[in-house]
Design an enzyme around this catalytic site. Structure first.
Site, short mmCIF file in Angstrom:
data_model
loop_
_atom_site.label_atom_id
_atom_site.label_comp_id
_atom_site.label_asym_id
_atom_site.label_seq_id
_atom_site.Cartn_x
_atom_site.Cartn_y
_atom_site.Cartn_z
N TYR A 137 83.13 40.23 -6.60
CA TYR A 137 82.11 40.85 -7.45
C TYR A 137 82.77 41.76 -8.50
O TYR A 137 82.39 41.77 -9.67
CB TYR A 137 81.16 41.64 -6.55
CG TYR A 137 79.95 42.24 -7.21
CD1 TYR A 137 78.84 41.47 -7.52
CD2 TYR A 137 79.89 43.62 -7.49
CE1 TYR A 137 77.71 42.04 -8.09
CE2 TYR A 137 78.78 44.20 -8.05
CZ TYR A 137 77.69 43.40 -8.35
OH TYR A 137 76.57 43.98 -8.92
N ALA B 282 84.23 39.56 -11.11
CA ALA B 282 83.20 38.97 -11.96
C ALA B 282 82.69 39.97 -12.99
O ALA B 282 82.54 39.67 -14.18
CB ALA B 282 82.04 38.47 -11.09
N ILE C 153 71.61 51.14 -7.27
CA ILE C 153 70.21 51.08 -7.69
C ILE C 153 69.39 50.49 -6.54
O ILE C 153 69.85 49.59 -5.83
CB ILE C 153 70.06 50.17 -8.95
CG1 ILE C 153 71.05 50.59 -10.06
CG2 ILE C 153 68.62 50.17 -9.45
CD1 ILE C 153 70.88 51.98 -10.62
P1 NAP Z 1 68.36 41.22 -7.03
O1 NAP Z 1 67.28 42.20 -6.67
O2 NAP Z 1 69.13 40.55 -5.95
O3 NAP Z 1 67.72 40.10 -8.02
C1 NAP Z 1 68.53 39.09 -8.48
C2 NAP Z 1 67.82 38.32 -9.55
O4 NAP Z 1 68.73 37.33 -10.07
C3 NAP Z 1 66.61 37.55 -9.04
O5 NAP Z 1 65.67 37.48 -10.08
C4 NAP Z 1 67.19 36.15 -8.76
O6 NAP Z 1 66.22 35.11 -8.84
C5 NAP Z 1 68.16 36.04 -9.92
N1 NAP Z 1 69.24 35.09 -9.69
C6 NAP Z 1 70.17 35.09 -8.69
N2 NAP Z 1 70.99 34.05 -8.85
C7 NAP Z 1 70.57 33.37 -9.95
C8 NAP Z 1 71.00 32.20 -10.61
N3 NAP Z 1 72.04 31.49 -10.15
N4 NAP Z 1 70.33 31.78 -11.72
C9 NAP Z 1 69.28 32.48 -12.18
N5 NAP Z 1 68.82 33.60 -11.60
C10 NAP Z 1 69.46 34.04 -10.49
O7 NAP Z 1 69.47 41.90 -7.96
P2 NAP Z 1 69.49 43.32 -8.70
O8 NAP Z 1 69.96 44.33 -7.73
O9 NAP Z 1 68.22 43.53 -9.45
O10 NAP Z 1 70.70 43.08 -9.71
C11 NAP Z 1 70.50 42.63 -11.04
C12 NAP Z 1 71.83 42.70 -11.77
O11 NAP Z 1 72.31 44.05 -11.74
C13 NAP Z 1 72.93 41.85 -11.15
O12 NAP Z 1 73.75 41.33 -12.15
C14 NAP Z 1 73.69 42.84 -10.31
O13 NAP Z 1 75.02 42.43 -10.10
C15 NAP Z 1 73.61 44.06 -11.19
N6 NAP Z 1 73.82 45.32 -10.51
C16 NAP Z 1 73.00 45.71 -9.48
C17 NAP Z 1 73.24 46.93 -8.86
C18 NAP Z 1 72.36 47.44 -7.76
O14 NAP Z 1 72.69 48.52 -7.20
N7 NAP Z 1 71.28 46.78 -7.39
C19 NAP Z 1 74.31 47.72 -9.26
C20 NAP Z 1 75.13 47.28 -10.30
C21 NAP Z 1 74.87 46.09 -10.91
P3 NAP Z 1 65.35 34.69 -7.51
O15 NAP Z 1 64.38 35.83 -7.28
O16 NAP Z 1 64.65 33.44 -7.91
O17 NAP Z 1 66.31 34.53 -6.38
#
Ligand code: NAP
Length: 242
Positions: free
Chosen positions: A153, A156, A186
């Site tokens: 990660y 990436a 988050i």
């Molecule tokens: P999340 O709640 O797990 O949601 C992931 C989203 O991405 C969902 O809408 C999922 O769709 C979609 N997704 C996953 N794989 C996909 C694919 N191959 N093609 C298209 N859509 C895909 O994630 P999140 O926490 O909101 O994170 C969003 C972004 O922020 C990510 O890039 C993550 O790395 C980044 N981020 C998150 C945090 C954190 O603390 N949460 C911190 C730093 C960065 P489905 O619902 O259909 O599965």
């Protein structure tokens, strides 16, 4: 922004992506909402956007599957060019490198980096022709500091930061701005199983951030106020990395 401008957000059925989609709809954009498989969740977000009086087009596809991206996006892109692209979709498959199965390495890089490439390479050229556009990539503190258990990660997200800066330089002359937003911890499905009490000791603001706080940073970078900002990484992390 001109009337009826479109924002394309990947991974917007839940979490941070959903908050970005709703926030950009509040700002007046029609939304092209990508997600992978959770149709019910995506429909709920679409309902919130339509309640705001904006249009929402659901575009389910796997960003890491080139033929799926092509099939979903090429037809709508013949008709319209989004003003905003937010590359938000991302997954984690945590574990120490020593134990990491190759698919956990590949899947995380494929969604983050191949997904960025397949979607952005289709949209950026059209933005350049129009001489306007904003691209925001959602990266992570993990890609800036490195996190044990997240070699895949961190790689990436560090890669995506590099891509953000290189692309920003490629497209600046066409008045397309490219930036990254880097969230810390988050409250989403991705972080729900983490040891919260332990983590909060490392966060100066002593709480996890909200999806809306990340969405606000994205909205700023897409606004007229951010017209001289490109190639930057905007941290939304409660001070965990400075
Ligand atoms: P999340 O709640 O797990 O949601 C992931 C989203 O991405 C969902 O809408 C999922 O769709 C979609 N997704 C996953 N794989 C996909 C694919 N191959 N093609 C298209 N859509 C895909 O994630 P999140 O926490 O909101 O994170 C969003 C972004 O922020 C990510 O890039 C993550 O790395 C980044 N981020 C998150 C945090 C954190 O603390 N949460 C911190 C730093 C960065 P489905 O619902 O259909 O599965």
């Amino acid at each position: 922004m001109s009337q009826m401008d479109i924002a394309l957000i990947t991974g917007a059925s839940r979490g941070i992506g959903a908050a970005i989609a709703v926030r950009l709809a509040e700002e007046g954009y029609d939304i092209w909402l990508n997600y992978r498989s959770r149709h019910d969740a995506a429909e709920q977000v679409a309902g919130r956007i339509r309640d705001l009086g904006r249009e929402c087009t659901l575009l389910p596809f796997d960003v890491s599957d080139e033929s799926a991206v092509k099939e979903a996006l090429d037809a709508p892109l013949k008709e319209q060019t989004p003003y905003i692209l937010v590359n938000n979709s991302g997954i984690n498959r945590d574990g120490l490198l020593f134990w990491m199965p190759p698919e956990n390495w590949k899947d995380v890089l494929n969604v983050s980096l191949d997904g960025f490439f397949y979607v952005t390479s289709r949209v950026a050229g059209l933005m350049m022709q129009k001489k306007r556009g904003r691209i925001v990539n959602i990266v992570s503190t993990s890609g800036q500091t490195g996190m044990p258990g997240q070699v895949n990660y961190s790689a990436a997200k560090a890669g995506l930061i590099g891509a953000t800066k290189a692309l920003a330089k490629e497209v600046a002359r066409s008045r397309v701005l490219v930036n990254a937003v880097s969230p810390g911890f988050i409250e989403t499905d991705m972080t729900k199983d983490l040891p919260k009490a332990e983590i909060l000791k490392m966060v100066p603001l002593r709480r996890f951030g909200t999806c809306e706080e990340v969405a606000a940073a994205v909205a700023f970078l897409c606004s007229d106020e951010a017209s001289y900002i490109t190639g930057q990484v905007l941290n939304v992390n409660g001070g965990v990395h400075m």
